[in-house]
Design a protein around this motif. Sequence first.
Motif, PDB file in Angstrom:
ATOM      1  N   ASP A   1      44.951  24.526  75.847  1.00 50.84           N
ATOM      2  CA  ASP A   1      44.726  23.087  75.687  1.00 50.84           C
ATOM      3  C   ASP A   1      43.590  22.724  74.743  1.00 50.84           C
ATOM      4  O   ASP A   1      43.478  21.571  74.316  1.00 50.84           O
ATOM      5  N   THR A   2      42.714  23.681  74.429  1.00 49.35           N
ATOM      6  CA  THR A   2      41.720  23.403  73.380  1.00 49.35           C
ATOM      7  C   THR A   2      41.934  24.360  72.203  1.00 49.35           C
ATOM      8  O   THR A   2      41.011  24.615  71.428  1.00 49.35           O
ATOM      9  N   GLU A   3      43.172  24.897  72.085  1.00 44.79           N
ATOM     10  CA  GLU A   3      43.504  25.812  70.988  1.00 44.79           C
ATOM     11  C   GLU A   3      42.659  27.093  71.059  1.00 44.79           C
ATOM     12  O   GLU A   3      42.387  27.734  70.052  1.00 44.79           O
ATOM     13  N   GLN A   4      42.192  27.433  72.270  1.00 46.45           N
ATOM     14  CA  GLN A   4      41.315  28.605  72.355  1.00 46.45           C
ATOM     15  C   GLN A   4      41.775  29.612  73.398  1.00 46.45           C
ATOM     16  O   GLN A   4      40.983  30.413  73.885  1.00 46.45           O
ATOM     17  N   ALA A   5      43.065  29.590  73.718  1.00 49.34           N
ATOM     18  CA  ALA A   5      43.553  30.522  74.733  1.00 49.34           C
ATOM     19  C   ALA A   5      43.376  31.972  74.298  1.00 49.34           C
ATOM     20  O   ALA A   5      43.036  32.845  75.100  1.00 49.34           O
ATOM     21  N   VAL A   6      43.610  32.241  73.007  1.00 50.84           N
ATOM     22  CA  VAL A   6      43.419  33.608  72.519  1.00 50.84           C
ATOM     23  C   VAL A   6      41.932  33.958  72.570  1.00 50.84           C
ATOM     24  O   VAL A   6      41.539  35.022  73.071  1.00 50.84           O
ATOM     25  N   ALA A   7      41.080  33.048  72.088  1.00 51.45           N
ATOM     26  CA  ALA A   7      39.631  33.290  72.098  1.00 51.45           C
ATOM     27  C   ALA A   7      39.133  33.470  73.534  1.00 51.45           C
ATOM     28  O   ALA A   7      38.302  34.343  73.809  1.00 51.45           O
ATOM     29  N   ASN A   8      39.654  32.658  74.461  1.00 46.00           N
ATOM     30  CA  ASN A   8      39.244  32.780  75.861  1.00 46.00           C
ATOM     31  C   ASN A   8      39.653  34.132  76.447  1.00 46.00           C
ATOM     32  O   ASN A   8      38.908  34.745  77.208  1.00 46.00           O
ATOM     33  N   SER A   9      40.842  34.612  76.079  1.00 42.11           N
ATOM     34  CA  SER A   9      41.307  35.910  76.576  1.00 42.11           C
ATOM     35  C   SER A   9      40.389  37.020  76.068  1.00 42.11           C
ATOM     36  O   SER A   9      39.993  37.914  76.823  1.00 42.11           O
ATOM     37  N   LEU A  10      40.044  36.952  74.786  1.00 36.27           N
ATOM     38  CA  LEU A  10      39.185  37.991  74.216  1.00 36.27           C
ATOM     39  C   LEU A  10      37.770  37.903  74.778  1.00 36.27           C
ATOM     40  O   LEU A  10      37.106  38.924  74.997  1.00 36.27           O
TER      41      LEU A  10
ATOM     42  N   ARG B   1      44.825  45.824  68.419  1.00 32.37           N
ATOM     43  CA  ARG B   1      45.150  47.102  67.789  1.00 32.37           C
ATOM     44  C   ARG B   1      44.475  47.296  66.439  1.00 32.37           C
ATOM     45  O   ARG B   1      44.236  48.426  66.013  1.00 32.37           O
ATOM     46  N   LEU B   2      44.197  46.200  65.734  1.00 30.07           N
ATOM     47  CA  LEU B   2      43.766  46.346  64.344  1.00 30.07           C
ATOM     48  C   LEU B   2      42.307  45.988  64.096  1.00 30.07           C
ATOM     49  O   LEU B   2      41.752  46.352  63.068  1.00 30.07           O
ATOM     50  N   LYS B   3      41.688  45.254  65.015  1.00 31.38           N
ATOM     51  CA  LYS B   3      40.295  44.878  64.794  1.00 31.38           C
ATOM     52  C   LYS B   3      39.389  45.902  65.478  1.00 31.38           C
ATOM     53  O   LYS B   3      39.515  46.127  66.690  1.00 31.38           O
ATOM     54  N   PRO B   4      38.493  46.510  64.706  1.00 28.98           N
ATOM     55  CA  PRO B   4      37.694  47.633  65.240  1.00 28.98           C
ATOM     56  C   PRO B   4      36.967  47.317  66.550  1.00 28.98           C
ATOM     57  O   PRO B   4      36.895  48.186  67.421  1.00 28.98           O
ATOM     58  N   GLU B   5      36.469  46.091  66.694  1.00 30.47           N
ATOM     59  CA  GLU B   5      35.731  45.770  67.927  1.00 30.47           C
ATOM     60  C   GLU B   5      36.558  46.133  69.163  1.00 30.47           C
ATOM     61  O   GLU B   5      36.032  46.610  70.165  1.00 30.47           O
ATOM     62  N   PHE B   6      37.867  45.884  69.083  1.00 25.46           N
ATOM     63  CA  PHE B   6      38.741  46.168  70.229  1.00 25.46           C
ATOM     64  C   PHE B   6      39.443  47.521  70.064  1.00 25.46           C
ATOM     65  O   PHE B   6      39.554  48.283  71.012  1.00 25.46           O
ATOM     66  N   ALA B   7      39.932  47.783  68.851  1.00 25.27           N
ATOM     67  CA  ALA B   7      40.716  48.999  68.628  1.00 25.27           C
ATOM     68  C   ALA B   7      39.916  50.262  68.946  1.00 25.27           C
ATOM     69  O   ALA B   7      40.457  51.250  69.440  1.00 25.27           O
ATOM     70  N   GLU B   8      38.601  50.237  68.681  1.00 22.91           N
ATOM     71  CA  GLU B   8      37.792  51.432  68.941  1.00 22.91           C
ATOM     72  C   GLU B   8      37.437  51.584  70.411  1.00 22.91           C
ATOM     73  O   GLU B   8      37.086  52.672  70.855  1.00 22.91           O
ATOM     74  N   ARG B   9      37.538  50.507  71.157  1.00 24.96           N
ATOM     75  CA  ARG B   9      37.134  50.579  72.571  1.00 24.96           C
ATOM     76  C   ARG B   9      38.295  50.681  73.538  1.00 24.96           C
ATOM     77  O   ARG B   9      38.144  51.150  74.660  1.00 24.96           O
ATOM     78  N   PHE B  10      39.486  50.170  73.087  1.00 26.51           N
ATOM     79  CA  PHE B  10      40.571  50.057  74.061  1.00 26.51           C
ATOM     80  C   PHE B  10      41.880  50.684  73.584  1.00 26.51           C
ATOM     81  O   PHE B  10      42.199  50.658  72.399  1.00 26.51           O
ATOM     82  N   ASP B  11      42.637  51.184  74.548  1.00 26.72           N
ATOM     83  CA  ASP B  11      44.025  51.567  74.326  1.00 26.72           C
ATOM     84  C   ASP B  11      44.902  50.504  74.972  1.00 26.72           C
ATOM     85  O   ASP B  11      44.589  50.027  76.071  1.00 26.72           O
ATOM     86  N   ILE B  12      46.019  50.158  74.308  1.00 24.36           N
ATOM     87  CA  ILE B  12      46.998  49.286  74.945  1.00 24.36           C
ATOM     88  C   ILE B  12      48.362  49.977  74.916  1.00 24.36           C
ATOM     89  O   ILE B  12      48.531  50.985  74.226  1.00 24.36           O
ATOM     90  N   GLY B  13      49.298  49.440  75.676  1.00 25.51           N
ATOM     91  CA  GLY B  13      50.618  50.073  75.789  1.00 25.51           C
ATOM     92  C   GLY B  13      51.489  49.937  74.541  1.00 25.51           C
ATOM     93  O   GLY B  13      52.515  50.588  74.414  1.00 25.51           O
ATOM     94  N   VAL B  14      51.073  49.063  73.623  1.00 24.91           N
ATOM     95  CA  VAL B  14      51.865  48.838  72.403  1.00 24.91           C
ATOM     96  C   VAL B  14      51.453  49.884  71.362  1.00 24.91           C
ATOM     97  O   VAL B  14      50.313  49.905  70.921  1.00 24.91           O
ATOM     98  N   SER B  15      52.384  50.754  71.004  1.00 23.76           N
ATOM     99  CA  SER B  15      52.067  51.837  70.066  1.00 23.76           C
ATOM    100  C   SER B  15      52.037  51.314  68.634  1.00 23.76           C
ATOM    101  O   SER B  15      52.452  50.192  68.353  1.00 23.76           O
ATOM    102  N   GLU B  16      51.556  52.177  67.741  1.00 21.56           N
ATOM    103  CA  GLU B  16      51.498  51.794  66.337  1.00 21.56           C
ATOM    104  C   GLU B  16      52.893  51.480  65.806  1.00 21.56           C
ATOM    105  O   GLU B  16      53.085  50.526  65.047  1.00 21.56           O
TER     106      GLU B  16
END
Length: 535
Positions: free
Chosen positions: A213-222, A256-271
């Motif tokens: 509702d404030t266009e920040q759902a993605v930002a809020n999730s991160l 998957r592509l931004k180092p801040e997250f990609a270097e710290r986390f694994d997710i179920g979606v493969s390359e």
Amino acid sequence: MVKLMARERLYLFDTTLRDGAQTNGVDFTLADKLAIASMLDDLGIDYVEGGYPGANPTDTELFGTDRGFGTTFTAFGMTRRPGRSASNDPGLAALLEAKSDAICFVAKSWDYHVKVALETTEEENLASIHDSIRAAKAKGREVLLDCEHFFDGYKANPKFALACAKAAYDEGARWVVLCDTNGGTLPNEVESIVREVVKVIPGDHVGIHAHNDTEQAVANSLAAVRAGARQIQGTLNGLGERCGNANLVSIIPTLRLKPEFAERFDIGVSESALKKLAHVSRTLDERLNRAPNRHAPYVGESAFATKAGIHASAIMKDPATYEHVAPEMIGNRRKVLVSEQAGKSNVLAELERVGIKVDKDDPRIGRLLEVVKEREAIGYAYEAADASFELLARRTLGKVPNYFDVTQFDVNVEQRNNAKGQRVTVTMAVVKVRVGDDNMISAAEGNGPVNALDLALRKDLGKYQKYIAGLKLTDYRVRILNSGTEAVTRVLIESEDEQGERWTTVGVSPNIIDASFQALMDSIIFKLVKSGAPA
Ligand SMILES: [Zn+2]
């Protein structure tokens, strides 16, 4: 000394089929739900929430059979009603009966809502959470609790909001999901509140469910992940009530592509699955019969488009100069609007996707590109119609036999009174087909012109009949396109064969019958090619 940190697992939970189904104008059929769930499963989404069994016939049927998905297939529903026992609540019983791997309960966590909406006490709300989770665990289900209005509730009464979350965790819920139900919370607030929550509940049991509702759902999730949460809930293309839910199609490539997250986390979606993301996003839009958002981050047609000029020539020298990530990583394409080379690589990528091997310097590629461009300009959508693209490519490469010719067809729609004096509309189609030296005429009645034409066309194809016996149409979608001066109709037909394999074909014409005929013909010929029918 460099210390290598093991990457932490971050889980993705998709609610396209439940929260996304609240979108204005979206109405999923059972076939839609099954197709979308299996697409999410292929993508590598950890949890797929299918719906709310007991709340409507589609969802009840969806959960009536074990669907055998690889993902944790999840049913959604309410905790037991206040003042009832867990064993005496029909809603809860329907949920426990559902054939699902997990159950996601929703419960109030804002004291104001408990009082005003539920008209019960805080103690009874907590007891309802305990009882419901206990009942689901006793049935062997993995359990999640969506804490409704958690952030507003926390601001009003942190002690009670936390008590609701803690009740679920203590009872053995795998995940306690903090919901920003009104979608009005800002990222800094989400971050600081989640930091408080993870002092009480370990972060690897905490999820975030954000609305846009404030266009920040993605930002809020991160922000929640930054603060310690380890599950993100969202939907494909940000579908959802009002302004939508957190858009997983934007979140996944960021993780998957931004180092801040990609270097710290694994997710179920493969390359390799990530490379299908643009296709997944567009396939969902086609299914909903709506035009994809050209400007969608990562996957939109314009996300990597550059107009001719200084940018374009720099991009040709080194794409990284004007792109934050490589478009191929998410299955999108660089679009430099002057470049023939770019168009050619698009076609080559498409050919690879449908499994046609061809030399990249083959001159016929250039010809195919011309044909695709011409046809897309008049309304054909090959991204959505794999089978038609494959046929077009095979024809250009000279690999499709001329199995049969439809020499003439005729569709007649008649409205009249029947013997009982009722007004009825009757449709009949007659099709003349030449197979080799044989001429055949077939006629069929249908519940509409396209149905009659389809039945007549597939009634007798002579020696090819056995190859198409198991063919059936599973979906038919029409869109009116306004291109220039006159409206044209685009028809997309989805077909299925006896092995359960599905494909989509396209037809375009100012005349809906003609557009449908093209798509029907492509479907039949595709099936003959696929079955290896002799010429
Ligand atoms: Zn929601």
